[in-house]
Design a protein around this motif. Structure first.
Motif, PDB file in Angstrom:
ATOM      1  N   VAL A  56       0.831  -1.200   0.000  1.00  7.30           N
ATOM      2  CA  VAL A  56       0.000   0.000   0.000  1.00  7.30           C
ATOM      3  C   VAL A  56       0.871   1.257   0.000  1.00  7.30           C
ATOM      4  O   VAL A  56       0.558   2.235  -0.677  1.00  7.30           O
ATOM      5  N   LEU A  57       1.984   1.229   0.719  1.00  6.67           N
ATOM      6  CA  LEU A  57       2.904   2.374   0.721  1.00  6.67           C
ATOM      7  C   LEU A  57       3.474   2.588  -0.677  1.00  6.67           C
ATOM      8  O   LEU A  57       3.554   3.722  -1.155  1.00  6.67           O
ATOM      9  N   THR A  58       3.846   1.513  -1.340  1.00 11.00           N
ATOM     10  CA  THR A  58       4.351   1.615  -2.713  1.00 11.00           C
ATOM     11  C   THR A  58       3.289   2.222  -3.625  1.00 11.00           C
ATOM     12  O   THR A  58       3.579   3.116  -4.418  1.00 11.00           O
ATOM     13  N   ARG A  59       2.057   1.773  -3.489  1.00 10.64           N
ATOM     14  CA  ARG A  59       0.957   2.298  -4.301  1.00 10.64           C
ATOM     15  C   ARG A  59       0.757   3.794  -4.031  1.00 10.64           C
ATOM     16  O   ARG A  59       0.560   4.585  -4.950  1.00 10.64           O
ATOM     17  N   SER A  60       0.827   4.182  -2.767  1.00 13.69           N
ATOM     18  CA  SER A  60       0.653   5.583  -2.403  1.00 13.69           C
ATOM     19  C   SER A  60       1.782   6.438  -2.977  1.00 13.69           C
ATOM     20  O   SER A  60       1.541   7.516  -3.532  1.00 13.69           O
ATOM     21  N   LEU A  61       3.017   5.966  -2.865  1.00 13.47           N
ATOM     22  CA  LEU A  61       4.156   6.708  -3.413  1.00 13.47           C
ATOM     23  C   LEU A  61       4.037   6.855  -4.932  1.00 13.47           C
ATOM     24  O   LEU A  61       4.295   7.925  -5.481  1.00 13.47           O
ATOM     25  N   ARG A  62       3.626   5.800  -5.603  1.00 10.62           N
ATOM     26  CA  ARG A  62       3.457   5.867  -7.067  1.00 10.62           C
ATOM     27  C   ARG A  62       2.363   6.850  -7.454  1.00 10.62           C
ATOM     28  O   ARG A  62       2.496   7.590  -8.433  1.00 10.62           O
ATOM     29  N   SER A  63       1.292   6.868  -6.689  1.00 10.82           N
ATOM     30  CA  SER A  63       0.200   7.798  -6.950  1.00 10.82           C
ATOM     31  C   SER A  63       0.659   9.244  -6.746  1.00 10.82           C
ATOM     32  O   SER A  63       0.356  10.126  -7.550  1.00 10.82           O
ATOM     33  N   LEU A  64       1.397   9.482  -5.677  1.00  9.75           N
ATOM     34  CA  LEU A  64       1.924  10.830  -5.415  1.00  9.75           C
ATOM     35  C   LEU A  64       2.916  11.244  -6.497  1.00  9.75           C
ATOM     36  O   LEU A  64       2.965  12.408  -6.899  1.00  9.75           O
ATOM     37  N   GLU A  65       3.699  10.287  -6.966  1.00  9.86           N
ATOM     38  CA  GLU A  65       4.644  10.570  -8.058  1.00  9.86           C
ATOM     39  C   GLU A  65       3.875  10.899  -9.339  1.00  9.86           C
ATOM     40  O   GLU A  65       4.201  11.861 -10.039  1.00  9.86           O
ATOM     41  N   ARG A  66       2.849  10.140  -9.624  1.00  9.57           N
ATOM     42  CA  ARG A  66       2.028  10.375 -10.821  1.00  9.57           C
ATOM     43  C   ARG A  66       1.387  11.750 -10.789  1.00  9.57           C
ATOM     44  O   ARG A  66       1.265  12.432 -11.806  1.00  9.57           O
ATOM     45  N   ASP A  67       0.966  12.191  -9.588  1.00  9.83           N
ATOM     46  CA  ASP A  67       0.335  13.499  -9.434  1.00  9.83           C
ATOM     47  C   ASP A  67       1.336  14.644  -9.393  1.00  9.83           C
ATOM     48  O   ASP A  67       0.934  15.807  -9.285  1.00  9.83           O
ATOM     49  N   GLY A  68       2.626  14.321  -9.451  1.00  9.92           N
ATOM     50  CA  GLY A  68       3.649  15.360  -9.470  1.00  9.92           C
ATOM     51  C   GLY A  68       4.006  15.915  -8.102  1.00  9.92           C
ATOM     52  O   GLY A  68       4.663  16.948  -8.009  1.00  9.92           O
ATOM     53  N   LEU A  69       3.597  15.229  -7.023  1.00  9.06           N
ATOM     54  CA  LEU A  69       3.878  15.705  -5.679  1.00  9.06           C
ATOM     55  C   LEU A  69       5.171  15.127  -5.108  1.00  9.06           C
ATOM     56  O   LEU A  69       5.786  15.719  -4.226  1.00  9.06           O
ATOM     57  N   VAL A  70       5.565  13.968  -5.600  1.00  6.32           N
ATOM     58  CA  VAL A  70       6.759  13.277  -5.111  1.00  6.32           C
ATOM     59  C   VAL A  70       7.633  12.896  -6.293  1.00  6.32           C
ATOM     60  O   VAL A  70       7.132  12.525  -7.359  1.00  6.32           O
ATOM     61  N   LYS A  71       8.938  12.999  -6.084  1.00  4.93           N
ATOM     62  CA  LYS A  71       9.912  12.596  -7.100  1.00  4.93           C
ATOM     63  C   LYS A  71      10.666  11.376  -6.578  1.00  4.93           C
ATOM     64  O   LYS A  71      11.121  11.361  -5.436  1.00  4.93           O
ATOM     65  N   ARG A  72      10.782  10.364  -7.415  1.00  3.07           N
ATOM     66  CA  ARG A  72      11.527   9.143  -7.086  1.00  3.07           C
ATOM     67  C   ARG A  72      12.858   9.209  -7.806  1.00  3.07           C
ATOM     68  O   ARG A  72      12.908   9.417  -9.014  1.00  3.07           O
ATOM     69  N   THR A  73      13.941   9.030  -7.051  1.00  2.00           N
ATOM     70  CA  THR A  73      15.272   9.069  -7.639  1.00  2.00           C
ATOM     71  C   THR A  73      16.004   7.776  -7.313  1.00  2.00           C
ATOM     72  O   THR A  73      16.164   7.430  -6.139  1.00  2.00           O
ATOM     73  N   ALA A  74      16.439   7.075  -8.357  1.00  2.00           N
ATOM     74  CA  ALA A  74      17.238   5.859  -8.188  1.00  2.00           C
ATOM     75  C   ALA A  74      18.705   6.245  -8.323  1.00  2.00           C
ATOM     76  O   ALA A  74      19.120   6.801  -9.345  1.00  2.00           O
ATOM     77  N   HIS A  75      19.484   5.974  -7.290  1.00  2.00           N
ATOM     78  CA  HIS A  75      20.909   6.274  -7.285  1.00  2.00           C
ATOM     79  C   HIS A  75      21.672   4.991  -7.585  1.00  2.00           C
ATOM     80  O   HIS A  75      21.531   3.997  -6.877  1.00  2.00           O
ATOM     81  N   ALA A  76      22.478   5.022  -8.647  1.00  2.00           N
ATOM     82  CA  ALA A  76      23.291   3.860  -9.010  1.00  2.00           C
ATOM     83  C   ALA A  76      24.593   3.925  -8.216  1.00  2.00           C
ATOM     84  O   ALA A  76      24.883   4.900  -7.526  1.00  2.00           O
TER      85      ALA A  76
END
Length: 128
Positions: A56-76
């Motif tokens: 559910v947390l993953t779903r919420s984060l993805r929804s917030l990202e889709r709405d432009g409220l949260v940015k997800r950054t993958a660091h290599a």
């Protein structure tokens, strides 16, 4: 080193659970509050949001990202990691959320009484 999020940041009696003003899903406002002071890893978010399942947390984060409220950054690199942070749009939600939380705190007892009254009535209706 950033300060860890407190485990009791959102206890079960947190006014946010009574706040009738919602956007996104049930947990969106709490996620935004966790990200208020900078980026966080998923495992860091899980500490104060322990009542939320990882799915559910993953779903919420993805929804917030889709709405432009949260940015997800993958660091290599040698130890890859993913961090979540508020966008400028996400930061703009903090003011309205503070107002909604203040309203909820002011009307806490009335909200609890209304819910209790409603639930009692619903139980009576079911009982016949």
């Amino acid at each position: 080193m950033r300060e860890p999020l407190p485990a009791d940041m959102f206890d079960e009696l947190c006014p946010s659970s009574l706040n009738p003003i919602r956007f996104g899903d049930k947990w969106a406002a709490l996620v935004i509050r966790c990200l208020e002071h900078g980026p966080r890893r998923f495992s860091e978010l899980r500490v104060p949001l322990s009542r939320v399942t990882p799915k559910v947390l993953t779903r919420s984060l993805r929804s917030l990202e889709r709405d432009g409220l949260v940015k997800r950054t993958a660091h290599a690199g040698a130890s890859p990691r993913v961090e979540y942070e508020l966008t400028p749009l996400g930061h703009s939600m903090l003011g309205p959320m503070a107002i909604a939380c203040a309203w909820t705190q002011e009307h806490w007892d009335e909200l609890l009484d209304a819910r209790e009254s409603y639930d009692d009535g619903a139980r009576l209706d079911r009982a016949g």
